[in-house]
Design a protein around this motif. Structure first.
Motif: not given
Length: 127
Positions: A86-93
């Motif tokens: 989740f952190g990695w996916m949100v980190g894309l933005q």
């Protein structure tokens, strides 16, 4: 109240409900069993030995085995992996979110690792 406050509030409310509902249901089940036993004793009925044994067995927590420790460890590591993903996916933005969520994921990750290590040292086997 804006959406900015409702989303985190909803998240913490969901976590609280996931913990509170099973505890409440078990408490309710125990209360109902005690009520039934109380009514039987008030009417002068004797309790069967297997019922007394079942009641005492259900109130005792089974000892941890290597298999239960391993299962708990895998579940905690999966939770950590979910938080990290989740952190990695949100980190894309939003790039500044990655490291705090990875730090948060470390807590269940190390807990899971501890359970897995305990499973190797636990000599108790499940029947």
């Amino acid at each position: 109240m804006g959406v900015e406050i409702l989303v985190p509030l909803g998240l913490f409310a969901m976590i609280a409900l996931i913990v509170v509902i099973p505890v409440w249901l078990r408490s309710r089940e125990r209360h109902d069993m005690q009520e039934t036993v109380r009514h039987a004793l008030d009417k002068g009925q004797e309790l069967p030995a297997d019922l007394v044994e079942a009641i005492t067995r259900s109130s005792q927590k089974p000892p941890a085995t290597a298999q239960t420790d391993l299962r708990k460890g895998v579940i905690w590591i999966a939770i950590a992996a979910g938080i990290a993903t989740f952190g990695w996916m949100v980190g894309l933005q939003e790039n500044e979110v990655v490291f705090p969520l990875l730090g948060l994921a470390a807590v269940p990750g190390f807990l899971g690792l501890a359970f897995i290590i305990l499973s190797f040292f636990n000599k108790t086997r499940a029947d």
